[in-house]
Design a protein around this motif. Structure first.
Motif, PDB file in Angstrom:
ATOM      1  N   ASP A   1      -0.707   2.727   1.629  1.00 14.54           N
ATOM      2  CA  ASP A   1       1.005   2.638   1.409  1.00 14.54           C
ATOM      3  C   ASP A   1       0.947   2.364   0.165  1.00 14.54           C
ATOM      4  OD1 ASP A   1       4.446   2.031   2.159  1.00 14.54           O
ATOM      5  OD2 ASP A   1       3.880  -0.130   1.846  1.00 14.54           O
ATOM      6  N   LEU A   2       1.783   3.619  -0.488  1.00 13.81           N
ATOM      7  CA  LEU A   2       2.125   4.033  -1.612  1.00 13.81           C
ATOM      8  C   LEU A   2       3.513   3.539  -1.803  1.00 13.81           C
ATOM      9  CD1 LEU A   2       2.144   8.087  -2.166  1.00 13.81           C
ATOM     10  CD2 LEU A   2      -0.229   5.967  -2.226  1.00 13.81           C
ATOM     11  N   GLY A   3       3.748   2.761  -2.913  1.00 11.16           N
ATOM     12  CA  GLY A   3       4.239   1.314  -3.539  1.00 11.16           C
ATOM     13  C   GLY A   3       4.649   0.379  -2.944  1.00 11.16           C
TER      14      GLY A   3
ATOM     15  N   GLY B   1       3.794  -5.688   0.260  1.00  7.15           N
ATOM     16  CA  GLY B   1       2.928  -6.019   1.490  1.00  7.15           C
ATOM     17  C   GLY B   1       3.189  -6.077   2.305  1.00  7.15           C
ATOM     18  N   GLU B   2       4.542  -6.312   2.808  1.00  6.42           N
ATOM     19  CA  GLU B   2       5.145  -6.159   3.820  1.00  6.42           C
ATOM     20  C   GLU B   2       4.723  -5.262   4.938  1.00  6.42           C
ATOM     21  OE1 GLU B   2       6.811  -8.107   7.484  1.00  6.42           O
ATOM     22  OE2 GLU B   2       6.400  -8.829   5.216  1.00  6.42           O
ATOM     23  N   ARG B   3       4.830  -3.776   4.683  1.00  8.83           N
ATOM     24  CA  ARG B   3       4.867  -2.397   5.307  1.00  8.83           C
ATOM     25  C   ARG B   3       3.277  -2.784   4.945  1.00  8.83           C
ATOM     26  NH1 ARG B   3       8.572   0.138   6.910  1.00  8.83           N
ATOM     27  NH2 ARG B   3       9.940   0.735   5.417  1.00  8.83           N
TER      28      ARG B   3
ATOM     29  N   SER C   1      -7.564  -0.998  12.558  1.00  8.80           N
ATOM     30  CA  SER C   1      -7.803  -0.673  11.028  1.00  8.80           C
ATOM     31  C   SER C   1      -7.555  -1.137   9.856  1.00  8.80           C
ATOM     32  CB  SER C   1      -6.632  -0.097  10.773  1.00  8.80           C
ATOM     33  OG  SER C   1      -5.128  -0.480  10.740  1.00  8.80           O
ATOM     34  N   SER C   2      -8.220  -0.868   8.639  1.00  5.48           N
ATOM     35  CA  SER C   2      -8.582  -1.566   7.636  1.00  5.48           C
ATOM     36  C   SER C   2      -7.063  -0.581   6.856  1.00  5.48           C
ATOM     37  CB  SER C   2      -9.866  -0.710   6.918  1.00  5.48           C
ATOM     38  OG  SER C   2      -9.672   0.733   6.456  1.00  5.48           O
ATOM     39  N   GLY C   3      -6.479  -0.777   5.639  1.00  9.62           N
ATOM     40  CA  GLY C   3      -5.722  -0.634   4.776  1.00  9.62           C
ATOM     41  C   GLY C   3      -5.732  -0.822   2.885  1.00  9.62           C
ATOM     42  N   VAL C   4      -5.172  -0.163   2.834  1.00 13.17           N
ATOM     43  CA  VAL C   4      -5.160   0.071   1.113  1.00 13.17           C
ATOM     44  C   VAL C   4      -3.566  -0.222   0.642  1.00 13.17           C
ATOM     45  CG1 VAL C   4      -5.698   2.786   0.826  1.00 13.17           C
ATOM     46  CG2 VAL C   4      -6.408   1.039  -1.175  1.00 13.17           C
ATOM     47  N   GLY C   5      -3.293  -0.572  -0.415  1.00  9.79           N
ATOM     48  CA  GLY C   5      -1.878  -0.916  -1.205  1.00  9.79           C
ATOM     49  C   GLY C   5      -1.689  -0.012  -2.366  1.00  9.79           C
ATOM     50  N   LEU C   6      -0.923   1.261  -2.696  1.00 11.34           N
ATOM     51  CA  LEU C   6      -1.329   1.021  -4.481  1.00 11.34           C
ATOM     52  C   LEU C   6       0.072   0.826  -4.621  1.00 11.34           C
ATOM     53  CD1 LEU C   6      -3.241   3.074  -2.602  1.00 11.34           C
ATOM     54  CD2 LEU C   6      -2.786   4.368  -4.856  1.00 11.34           C
ATOM     55  N   ASP C   7       0.374   0.063  -6.016  1.00  9.43           N
ATOM     56  CA  ASP C   7       2.603   0.173  -6.479  1.00  9.43           C
ATOM     57  C   ASP C   7       1.540  -0.279  -7.934  1.00  9.43           C
ATOM     58  OD1 ASP C   7       4.736  -1.482  -5.614  1.00  9.43           O
ATOM     59  OD2 ASP C   7       4.691  -1.536  -7.827  1.00  9.43           O
TER      60      ASP C   7
ATOM     61  N   GLU D   1      -6.759  -3.546   0.631  1.00 10.11           N
ATOM     62  CA  GLU D   1      -7.457  -4.087  -0.519  1.00 10.11           C
ATOM     63  C   GLU D   1      -6.183  -3.277  -1.287  1.00 10.11           C
ATOM     64  OE1 GLU D   1     -10.906  -2.339  -4.071  1.00 10.11           O
ATOM     65  OE2 GLU D   1     -10.317  -1.844  -1.605  1.00 10.11           O
ATOM     66  N   LEU D   2      -5.798  -3.706  -2.156  1.00 15.43           N
ATOM     67  CA  LEU D   2      -4.408  -3.908  -3.200  1.00 15.43           C
ATOM     68  C   LEU D   2      -5.222  -3.011  -4.602  1.00 15.43           C
ATOM     69  CD1 LEU D   2      -2.041  -7.285  -1.728  1.00 15.43           C
ATOM     70  CD2 LEU D   2      -1.986  -4.116  -0.947  1.00 15.43           C
TER      71      LEU D   2
END
Length: 347
Positions: free
Chosen positions: A177-179, A183-185, A196-202, A225-226
């Motif tokens: 997830d970009l932006g 973290g809700e999305r 699944s695993s996930g990565v969030g960027l902001d 991971e953020l």
């Protein structure tokens, strides 16, 4: 006003001057509405809007005592709301006004404006001057904007977002997830795809502090991971290589103007080499709506970004960059509110 496929029938306003009384009433309405806008945001923050929605009636004195609020100040907040019909008052008895449901649904738009972006608008005179428009020449409250955008997503984008997820023909082993904001999305994606695993960027590290807590409290912190990063200038990273489903909401305009957007979207193809579906949701610049008939949020959204020097593309401009940047536009899913909002399905 009519709307067909995002194109609006322009309306013209009369140039006939108002009478003295009419003009004074218009001025008072604008002034009082400004006060009420702050009260709507505050009423959401202290739980008053939710209490009215759940109970149907609130005693302002009892509410203030229960929440540790000043009684007179709380009554003043409700008075500001009553001034524009959000609520009605009879002594200390507060009830929803006839348009309460509409105001409640739009509460995050007010929060985005009066709390998240208040510093920008308060400093408008300085921001207008060319000599001041360099470096970090404006301020906004990133956590407040993150909270508002989470509610805006729930109101506007999520119903369409879930439709898009329902029609996916694969279960991604990794999501991005970009932006990422609150973290809700990312949380929704991890809950939807439990293996699944996930990565969030902001780009705002202060926002990710709260997002990390939010994901941890929801029990998915070990799968996410953020990363503090600028989505418009990413470099290849092993943590991005497995992402098959990529999302980006309410920040796609940061890729623009056009030349930058093509470059950024092309770079995303390289940085996320295994993405099978990219869901890009954003609000575009409106076209053909009379100045006096702008819908809720769009005027503030467009003025704010012009003040910040951030280019806002129209829907037509958006659809002209995908093929050039290596993406195939599979479908454009229209979002009802805010006006000229859409989720693009790219592959």
């Amino acid at each position: 006003m009519t709307e067909v496929a995002g194109l609006h029938e322009a309306e013209t306003s009369s140039a006939v001057p108002s009478t003295g009384r009419e003009a004074r009433e218009r001025v008072a309405n604008v002034y009082n509405s400004t006060v009420a806008a702050f009260a709507i945001s505050s009423a959401w923050d202290v739980g008053a809007l939710d209490a009215l929605r759940e109970r149907g009636v609130v005693d302002s004195a009892e509410f203030a005592a229960d929440r540790g609020l000043d009684r007179r100040a709380t009554q003043a907040m409700f008075a500001a709301l009553a001034g524009v019909g959000v609520v009605t008052r009879a002594g200390t008895e507060i009830r929803p006004g006839p348009d309460f449901a509409e105001f409640y649904g739009s509460k995050a738009f007010y929060h985005w404006l009066t709390i998240g972006s208040v510093s920008l608008f308060a400093d408008m005179a300085n921001v207008l001057e060319t000599k001041n428009r360099s470096g970090e020449f404006y301020q906004r409250d990133a956590p407040a904007i993150g909270r508002a955008c989470r509610d805006i997503n729930q109101l506007a984008f999520e119903p369409v977002f879930w439709e898009a997820l329902d029609e996916l023909d694969f279960d991604p082993k990794a999501v991005g997830d970009l932006g990422a904001g609150s973290g809700e999305r990312l949380l929704q994606l991890l809950n939807r795809f439990p293996v699944s695993s996930g990565v969030g960027l902001d780009i705002a590290g202060s926002v990710l502090v709260d997002a990390e807590r939010h994901l941890r409290d929801a029990g998915v912190g070990d799968r996410a991971e953020l990363i503090v990063a600028d989505a418009t200038a990413l470099e290849p990273d092993p943590r991005f290589a497995e992402v098959e489903l990529l999302t980006c909401f309410m920040m796609g305009h940061d890729f623009w103007p056009r030349e930058n957007c093509v470059a950024s979207l092309s770079r995303l193809r390289e940085v996320f080499p295994n993405v099978r579906k990219f869901l890009l949701g954003d609000t575009a610049r409106t076209h053909g709506i009379a100045d006096t008939r702008m819908p809720v949020f769009n005027l503030a959204f467009e003025v704010a970004h012009d003040l910040m020097g951030v280019y806002l593309p129209t829907l037509e401009e958006w659809e002209g960059v995908f093929a050039e940047s290596g993406w195939k536009l599979d479908r454009a899913r229209r979002v009802e509110v805010p006006s000229d909002s859409v989720i693009y399905e790219l592959s």
